[in-house]
Design a protein around this motif. Structure first.
Motif, PDB file in Angstrom:
ATOM      1  N   ASN A   7       0.720  -1.106  -0.109  1.00  0.00           N
ATOM      2  CA  ASN A   7      -0.118   0.108  -0.052  1.00  0.00           C
ATOM      3  C   ASN A   7       0.742   1.365  -0.037  1.00  0.00           C
ATOM      4  O   ASN A   7       0.487   2.293  -0.674  1.00  0.00           O
ATOM      5  N   SER A   8       1.941   1.414   0.763  1.00  0.00           N
ATOM      6  CA  SER A   8       2.801   2.330   0.666  1.00  0.00           C
ATOM      7  C   SER A   8       3.479   2.551  -0.679  1.00  0.00           C
ATOM      8  O   SER A   8       3.676   3.849  -1.101  1.00  0.00           O
ATOM      9  N   MET A   9       3.830   1.560  -1.382  1.00  0.00           N
ATOM     10  CA  MET A   9       4.444   1.465  -2.683  1.00  0.00           C
ATOM     11  C   MET A   9       3.204   2.253  -3.611  1.00  0.00           C
ATOM     12  O   MET A   9       3.811   2.956  -4.582  1.00  0.00           O
ATOM     13  N   GLU A  12       2.970   6.005  -3.558  1.00  0.00           N
ATOM     14  CA  GLU A  12       4.339   6.634  -4.057  1.00  0.00           C
ATOM     15  C   GLU A  12       4.308   6.596  -5.750  1.00  0.00           C
ATOM     16  O   GLU A  12       5.300   7.362  -6.379  1.00  0.00           O
ATOM     17  N   LEU A  13       3.536   5.894  -6.384  1.00  0.00           N
ATOM     18  CA  LEU A  13       3.573   5.832  -8.055  1.00  0.00           C
ATOM     19  C   LEU A  13       3.270   7.387  -8.671  1.00  0.00           C
ATOM     20  O   LEU A  13       2.451   7.909  -7.868  1.00  0.00           O
ATOM     21  N   ARG A  14       3.888   7.256  -9.589  1.00  0.00           N
ATOM     22  CA  ARG A  14       3.309   8.782 -10.464  1.00  0.00           C
ATOM     23  C   ARG A  14       3.207   8.217 -11.924  1.00  0.00           C
ATOM     24  O   ARG A  14       3.977   7.313 -12.314  1.00  0.00           O
TER      25      ARG A  14
END
Length: 88
Positions: A7-9, A12-14
């Motif tokens: 979930n943290s990753m 962070e996605l753009r």
């Protein structure tokens, strides 16, 4: 991987979509086809005086006119502009 890490990753996605570059013989004459495919209602031609004198802007204008796409031209750039250049 744990759910917490996953979930943290995900947060962070753009996403970045780069523009499509079309070049080669006949590319200027196809500008209206790409504008229509994109759904453009108007076009802004950004150029410099040297490109206008070379006639390339005129070819883009003609293609847009054939497709009945209204356009405006901004030719206040200098050749190879820098980020600190001012508009004339």
């Amino acid at each position: 991987m744990s759910t917490e890490t996953t979930n943290s990753m995900q947060t962070e996605l753009r996403k970045y979509v780069s523009p499509e570059f079309v070049f080669g013989q006949g590319a200027l004459d196809m500008v209206s086809q790409y504008a229509v495919n994109f759904g453009a209602g108007k076009a802004l031609i950004v150029t410099d005086p040297g490109i206008r004198v070379a006639g390339w802007t005129g070819r883009v204008e003609a293609a847009l006119q054939r497709a009945a796409i209204p356009y405006a031209i901004f030719d206040g750039l200098t050749s190879n502009p820098k980020d600190y250049c001012r508009v004339h």
